[in-house]
Design a protein around this motif. Sequence first.
Motif, PDB file in Angstrom:
ATOM      1  N   VAL A  95      39.480 -22.888  22.043  1.00  0.00           N
ATOM      2  CA  VAL A  95      38.970 -22.039  20.978  1.00  0.00           C
ATOM      3  C   VAL A  95      38.377 -22.947  19.927  1.00  0.00           C
ATOM      4  CG1 VAL A  95      39.532 -20.353  19.199  1.00  0.00           C
ATOM      5  CG2 VAL A  95      40.693 -20.255  21.424  1.00  0.00           C
ATOM      6  N   SER A  96      37.110 -22.817  19.657  1.00  0.00           N
ATOM      7  CA  SER A  96      36.435 -23.695  18.712  1.00  0.00           C
ATOM      8  C   SER A  96      36.360 -23.054  17.337  1.00  0.00           C
ATOM      9  CB  SER A  96      34.997 -23.997  19.179  1.00  0.00           C
ATOM     10  OG  SER A  96      35.030 -24.614  20.440  1.00  0.00           O
ATOM     11  N   ALA A  97      36.617 -23.855  16.303  1.00  0.00           N
ATOM     12  CA  ALA A  97      36.478 -23.369  14.938  1.00  0.00           C
ATOM     13  C   ALA A  97      35.003 -23.245  14.612  1.00  0.00           C
ATOM     14  CB  ALA A  97      37.137 -24.356  13.968  1.00  0.00           C
ATOM     15  N   PRO A  98      34.619 -22.281  13.751  1.00  0.00           N
ATOM     16  CA  PRO A  98      33.207 -22.141  13.379  1.00  0.00           C
ATOM     17  C   PRO A  98      32.683 -23.436  12.783  1.00  0.00           C
ATOM     18  CG  PRO A  98      34.520 -20.278  12.577  1.00  0.00           C
ATOM     19  CD  PRO A  98      35.480 -21.305  13.084  1.00  0.00           C
ATOM     20  N   ALA A  99      31.470 -23.806  13.149  1.00  0.00           N
ATOM     21  CA  ALA A  99      30.879 -25.032  12.623  1.00  0.00           C
ATOM     22  C   ALA A  99      30.595 -24.883  11.141  1.00  0.00           C
ATOM     23  CB  ALA A  99      29.587 -25.343  13.374  1.00  0.00           C
ATOM     24  N   ALA A 100      30.937 -25.904  10.374  1.00  0.00           N
ATOM     25  CA  ALA A 100      30.681 -25.868   8.943  1.00  0.00           C
ATOM     26  C   ALA A 100      29.189 -26.020   8.683  1.00  0.00           C
ATOM     27  CB  ALA A 100      31.450 -26.997   8.252  1.00  0.00           C
ATOM     28  N   THR A 101      28.692 -25.280   7.693  1.00  0.00           N
ATOM     29  CA  THR A 101      27.283 -25.370   7.326  1.00  0.00           C
ATOM     30  C   THR A 101      27.100 -26.525   6.359  1.00  0.00           C
ATOM     31  OG1 THR A 101      27.015 -22.986   7.588  1.00  0.00           O
ATOM     32  CG2 THR A 101      25.350 -24.139   6.270  1.00  0.00           C
ATOM     33  N   ALA A 102      26.198 -27.430   6.679  1.00  0.00           N
ATOM     34  CA  ALA A 102      25.960 -28.585   5.826  1.00  0.00           C
ATOM     35  C   ALA A 102      25.347 -28.135   4.511  1.00  0.00           C
ATOM     36  CB  ALA A 102      25.037 -29.568   6.535  1.00  0.00           C
ATOM     37  N   GLU A 103      25.710 -28.804   3.428  1.00  0.00           N
ATOM     38  CA  GLU A 103      25.176 -28.493   2.123  1.00  0.00           C
ATOM     39  C   GLU A 103      24.183 -29.563   1.715  1.00  0.00           C
ATOM     40  OE1 GLU A 103      28.183 -27.870  -0.761  1.00  0.00           O
ATOM     41  OE2 GLU A 103      29.131 -26.215   0.319  1.00  0.00           O
ATOM     42  N   LEU A 104      23.111 -29.141   1.095  1.00  0.00           N
ATOM     43  CA  LEU A 104      22.091 -30.068   0.643  1.00  0.00           C
ATOM     44  C   LEU A 104      22.565 -30.767  -0.616  1.00  0.00           C
ATOM     45  CD1 LEU A 104      19.124 -30.959   1.202  1.00  0.00           C
ATOM     46  CD2 LEU A 104      18.454 -29.262  -0.505  1.00  0.00           C
ATOM     47  N   ALA A 105      22.482 -32.101  -0.612  1.00  0.00           N
ATOM     48  CA  ALA A 105      22.870 -32.886  -1.776  1.00  0.00           C
ATOM     49  C   ALA A 105      21.792 -32.779  -2.849  1.00  0.00           C
ATOM     50  CB  ALA A 105      23.057 -34.349  -1.367  1.00  0.00           C
ATOM     51  N   PRO A 106      22.125 -33.103  -4.103  1.00  0.00           N
ATOM     52  CA  PRO A 106      21.100 -33.118  -5.156  1.00  0.00           C
ATOM     53  C   PRO A 106      19.965 -34.056  -4.790  1.00  0.00           C
ATOM     54  CG  PRO A 106      23.303 -33.289  -6.105  1.00  0.00           C
ATOM     55  CD  PRO A 106      23.468 -33.431  -4.618  1.00  0.00           C
ATOM     56  N   PHE A 107      18.805 -33.834  -5.412  1.00  0.00           N
ATOM     57  CA  PHE A 107      17.649 -34.670  -5.110  1.00  0.00           C
ATOM     58  C   PHE A 107      17.997 -36.136  -5.319  1.00  0.00           C
ATOM     59  CE2 PHE A 107      13.451 -36.568  -6.201  1.00  0.00           C
ATOM     60  CZ  PHE A 107      12.818 -36.292  -4.994  1.00  0.00           C
ATOM     61  N   PRO A 108      17.720 -36.991  -4.325  1.00  0.00           N
ATOM     62  CA  PRO A 108      18.144 -38.395  -4.398  1.00  0.00           C
ATOM     63  C   PRO A 108      17.295 -39.219  -5.360  1.00  0.00           C
ATOM     64  CG  PRO A 108      16.885 -38.024  -2.407  1.00  0.00           C
ATOM     65  CD  PRO A 108      17.060 -36.677  -3.041  1.00  0.00           C
TER      66      PRO A 108
END
Length: 218
Positions: free
Chosen positions: A22-35
């Motif tokens: 049973v696989s856990a839902p994949a986490a959605t990546a969050e966009l970091a502030p502008f570098p």
Amino acid sequence: MTKLRIRGAVLTATVATVLGLVSAPAATAELAPFPALTLPFKAGQQVYSAGIHSDDGSTGVKNAIDLSPADRTVRAPLAGTVHLQHCAGGDWVTIDHAGGWRTGYYHMEGIKVTDGEHVEAGAELGSTGNALPCGGSSTGAHVHFTLWTLPDAPAANWDGKSFAEVSTTVAAAHGEPVDGKTIGGWRFTAGAEQYSGTATHLADNAVTQLPGRFRAKL
């Protein structure tokens, strides 16, 4: 029987979880502030910019700015991983940076980096030019510098995609406006028209109208 069924279901779920069935839902990546990007060339030299515009110079998000440094050398504005995007006419360069950000470099000639290579800020990428590996047009040697966001696909492969597709469909999904961004101590503001805008040097508030020339001081 009801209690046995419930216990059996719990036991089955527990075993499946332990075994990885049973696989856990994949986490959605969050966009970091502008570098904290530098300009994509060595500071201290005269630079001509044709102004801020959409990737195709016609419609859509204004995620591009054309830059022509005096030494014609394009450099990485931040550490990251190089991806060579292949087309029938050759390659163009993108760099994936931490936090889901990507920068692009079109029209370059004499590319000096390889696919998958890690580069540090200031690494030489190639020379400004008029290369059209995937199509498009160019007048006068420059680098077509673009900003992209890829929070869910940091290694997106654009191999074989025409410039027309990248500059419209891909740009609509992932293009990031140059407007309001500070790059190398300069704040860029898009104008109402394509190929226009301003570059403001934050240290002394000197403003350059685009298209125009400025000295890329820190």
